[in-house]
Design a protein around this motif. Structure first.
Motif, PDB file in Angstrom:
ATOM      1  N   VAL A  38       0.840  -1.199   0.000  1.00 34.77           N
ATOM      2  CA  VAL A  38       0.000   0.000   0.000  1.00 34.77           C
ATOM      3  C   VAL A  38       0.872   1.244   0.000  1.00 34.77           C
ATOM      4  CG1 VAL A  38      -1.888  -1.186   1.173  1.00 34.77           C
ATOM      5  CG2 VAL A  38      -0.199   0.066   2.516  1.00 34.77           C
ATOM      6  N   ALA A  39       0.308   2.321  -0.486  1.00 33.52           N
ATOM      7  CA  ALA A  39       1.047   3.579  -0.600  1.00 33.52           C
ATOM      8  C   ALA A  39       1.332   4.157   0.772  1.00 33.52           C
ATOM      9  CB  ALA A  39       0.269   4.574  -1.438  1.00 33.52           C
ATOM     10  N   GLY A 141      -2.419   5.052   1.199  1.00 34.48           N
ATOM     11  CA  GLY A 141      -3.238   3.897   1.544  1.00 34.48           C
ATOM     12  C   GLY A 141      -3.761   3.121   0.357  1.00 34.48           C
ATOM     13  N   SER A 142      -3.529   3.607  -0.862  1.00 34.76           N
ATOM     14  CA  SER A 142      -3.988   2.878  -2.050  1.00 34.76           C
ATOM     15  C   SER A 142      -3.236   1.559  -2.193  1.00 34.76           C
ATOM     16  CB  SER A 142      -3.763   3.716  -3.309  1.00 34.76           C
ATOM     17  OG  SER A 142      -4.479   4.928  -3.260  1.00 34.76           O
ATOM     18  N   GLU A 143      -3.924   0.536  -2.724  1.00 34.16           N
ATOM     19  CA  GLU A 143      -3.269  -0.737  -3.026  1.00 34.16           C
ATOM     20  C   GLU A 143      -2.450  -0.576  -4.306  1.00 34.16           C
ATOM     21  OE1 GLU A 143      -5.967  -3.989  -3.211  1.00 34.16           O
ATOM     22  OE2 GLU A 143      -6.478  -3.889  -1.087  1.00 34.16           O
ATOM     23  N   LEU A 144      -1.157  -0.789  -4.193  1.00 39.48           N
ATOM     24  CA  LEU A 144      -0.265  -0.627  -5.329  1.00 39.48           C
ATOM     25  C   LEU A 144       0.061  -1.963  -5.994  1.00 39.48           C
ATOM     26  CD1 LEU A 144       2.229   1.950  -3.775  1.00 39.48           C
ATOM     27  CD2 LEU A 144       0.102   2.388  -5.028  1.00 39.48           C
ATOM     28  N   LEU A 145       0.305  -2.994  -5.200  1.00 39.61           N
ATOM     29  CA  LEU A 145       0.586  -4.338  -5.706  1.00 39.61           C
ATOM     30  C   LEU A 145      -0.197  -5.323  -4.859  1.00 39.61           C
ATOM     31  CD1 LEU A 145       4.490  -4.103  -6.091  1.00 39.61           C
ATOM     32  CD2 LEU A 145       2.794  -3.885  -7.912  1.00 39.61           C
ATOM     33  N   VAL A 146      -0.644  -6.408  -5.480  1.00 38.45           N
ATOM     34  CA  VAL A 146      -1.449  -7.393  -4.765  1.00 38.45           C
ATOM     35  C   VAL A 146      -0.748  -8.749  -4.796  1.00 38.45           C
ATOM     36  CG1 VAL A 146      -3.619  -6.198  -5.213  1.00 38.45           C
ATOM     37  CG2 VAL A 146      -2.801  -7.908  -6.833  1.00 38.45           C
ATOM     38  N   PRO A 147      -1.079  -9.638  -3.859  1.00 44.25           N
ATOM     39  CA  PRO A 147      -0.436 -10.954  -3.811  1.00 44.25           C
ATOM     40  C   PRO A 147      -0.608 -11.725  -5.121  1.00 44.25           C
ATOM     41  CG  PRO A 147      -1.645 -10.545  -1.788  1.00 44.25           C
ATOM     42  CD  PRO A 147      -2.008  -9.433  -2.731  1.00 44.25           C
ATOM     43  N   GLY A 148       0.425 -12.517  -5.453  1.00 45.44           N
ATOM     44  CA  GLY A 148       0.393 -13.346  -6.644  1.00 45.44           C
ATOM     45  C   GLY A 148       1.212 -12.796  -7.783  1.00 45.44           C
ATOM     46  N   SER A 161       9.047   2.819  -2.975  1.00 41.39           N
ATOM     47  CA  SER A 161       8.304   4.069  -2.789  1.00 41.39           C
ATOM     48  C   SER A 161       7.316   3.959  -1.638  1.00 41.39           C
ATOM     49  CB  SER A 161       7.564   4.438  -4.068  1.00 41.39           C
ATOM     50  OG  SER A 161       6.395   3.655  -4.245  1.00 41.39           O
ATOM     51  N   ALA A 162       6.921   2.725  -1.306  1.00 40.65           N
ATOM     52  CA  ALA A 162       6.026   2.498  -0.173  1.00 40.65           C
ATOM     53  C   ALA A 162       6.786   2.443   1.148  1.00 40.65           C
ATOM     54  CB  ALA A 162       5.234   1.209  -0.386  1.00 40.65           C
TER      55      ALA A 162
END
Length: 398
Positions: A38-39, A141-148, A161-162
């Motif tokens: 997350v950001a 708080g934005s989702e930048l990358l997700v699992p997988g 950057s996070a």
């Protein structure tokens, strides 16, 4: 006999889920992400100046002002300064927008004499031009990358950057490749006229490493039941995945299926309705190990490794499912046996932007030399025999 789709479905269903572990960001490229990134804050975290030049208040321009005393200079990395009415601040790319400014005029459009910046005659200015607004890329708080996701070098920029120094990734699978056969001789050793060089194991090891699986070792075992049983047991104890090459057909020295059964490896299937690679065997070890016993012919072994082992490893790592890829046949293909055909191809493109698959003939499934000119193979379904040029087909890149 299983279809290729049924075989892949059973392989994927049998794969265990590998645990997650922490990896330093510097060592995370190529690993499978197991957390949401997350950001840490807005991006950009301030109204960011996009050009070297001067920062102005647009209202001054509307009022007809075209020359501005230069109040000061603001560099990137400095706190935002407060713009005074009727003045300009000399500004650098990457700096935060001065308080009270709402447009940037590029340095190419001004002249500065005796501390006064004058706009080029006729230059039209737009409000908020050359300003990268705060949080316009993403908000805190934005989702930048997700699992997988398999982490790419570009993802490293996102992760750092996070504010992260390490991330959760899937544990790397331990893989052992075993080449079987009395006739095999490694490169560099003396070889007799009746023997052949060992190529399957090194090629599959390289293929797996190309896909990011680096904890991969290769061994060679002769066709003796006791030797096979002793050393396959050793590798079963050490590995998550065992890949055997050779010894799975119907010959008198094809001991692999019997030895695996004696070691407690449960057979899930043996033989698939495909060419090449029909004799492939797959099973599950007593401690959940995945065991692939591939044919000894080089083309068969490499195709089966790419078609079944690579997707199986991705499933165990909880990697995101990849969208299927298609190409159009560049020439006619005829394949009459009632089997799925995995046809090696070289990829080309045409002026219309189409990806075309040019079939490359192999001189039997032992002709691994021809594979060097290929980019992958296409999947020709078993329910037809004629495939005209232009037919859309599934493409599997090596």
């Amino acid at each position: 006999m299983l279809t290729t789709a049924e075989a892949l479905e059973q392989v994927l269903a049998a794969m265990p889920k590998l645990a997650a572990e922490a990896a330093a960001v510097s060592a995370a490229t190529g690993r499978i992400l197991r957390q949401t990134v997350v950001a840490e804050r807005d991006q950009p975290p301030f109204d960011r100046v996009m050009m070297d030049g001067i920062a102005l208040a647009y209202a001054d321009l509307v009022a007809g002002t075209t020359s501005f005393p230069v109040q000061c200079t603001q560099m990137a990395g400095e706190p935002a300064k407060h713009l005074e009415a009727g003045k300009a601040i000399e500004i650098m790319t990457g700096a935060s927008l001065p308080v009270g400014a709402d447009c940037i005029v590029p340095v190419e459009r001004i002249t500065i004499d005796d501390g006064v910046a004058t706009l080029e005659d006729g230059y039209e200015v737009e409000e908020r031009q050359f300003i990268h607004p705060r949080a316009s890329d993403h908000a805190q708080g934005s989702e930048l990358l997700v699992p997988g996701k398999r982490i790419s070098p570009l993802d490293i920029a996102v992760i750092t950057s996070a504010g992260l120094t390490e991330v959760a990734v899937s544990r790397a699978p331990v893989i052992r490749i075993i080449s079987t056969g009395d006739e095999l001789v490694p490169a560099g050793e003396r070889i007799e006229p009746h023997q052949v060089r060992m190529s399957n194991g090194p090629a599959m090891q390289a293929l797996l490493e190309k896909h990011g699986y680096t904890d991969c070792e290769h061994d060679h075992l002769v066709d003796e039941r006791d030797v096979l049983k002793e050393w396959i047991a050793v590798h079963l104890d050490a590995a998550d995945v065992i890949i055997l090459s050779g010894g799975v057909s119907m010959g008198k020295a094809d001991y692999v299926p019997e030895v695996l059964a004696e070691l407690g490896v449960e057979v899930i299937f043996h033989r698939i309705s495909q060419r090449p690679g029909k004799p492939m065997w797959f099973g599950k070890g007593p401690d959940g190990q995945s065991v692939f016993a591939l044919p000894g012919n080089p083309v068969s072994a490499l195709v089966c490794c790419r078609q079944y082992v690579i997707p199986a490893l991705a499933k165990a790592l909880l990697a995101a499912t990849q969208a299927p890829e298609f190409a159009s046949l560049a020439s006619d293909v005829t394949f009459k046996p009632d089997l799925t055909c995995f046809q090696p191809v070289r990829l080309i493109s045409n002026a219309a932007g189409q990806v075309l698959a040019m079939p490359v003939k192999t001189n039997t499934s032992g002709d691994f030399t021809a594979l060097s000119a290929t980019d992958g193979y296409v999947e020709l379904p078993r329910d037809q025999a004629e495939f005209p040029a232009g037919t859309p087909v599934f493409l599997h890149r090596w």
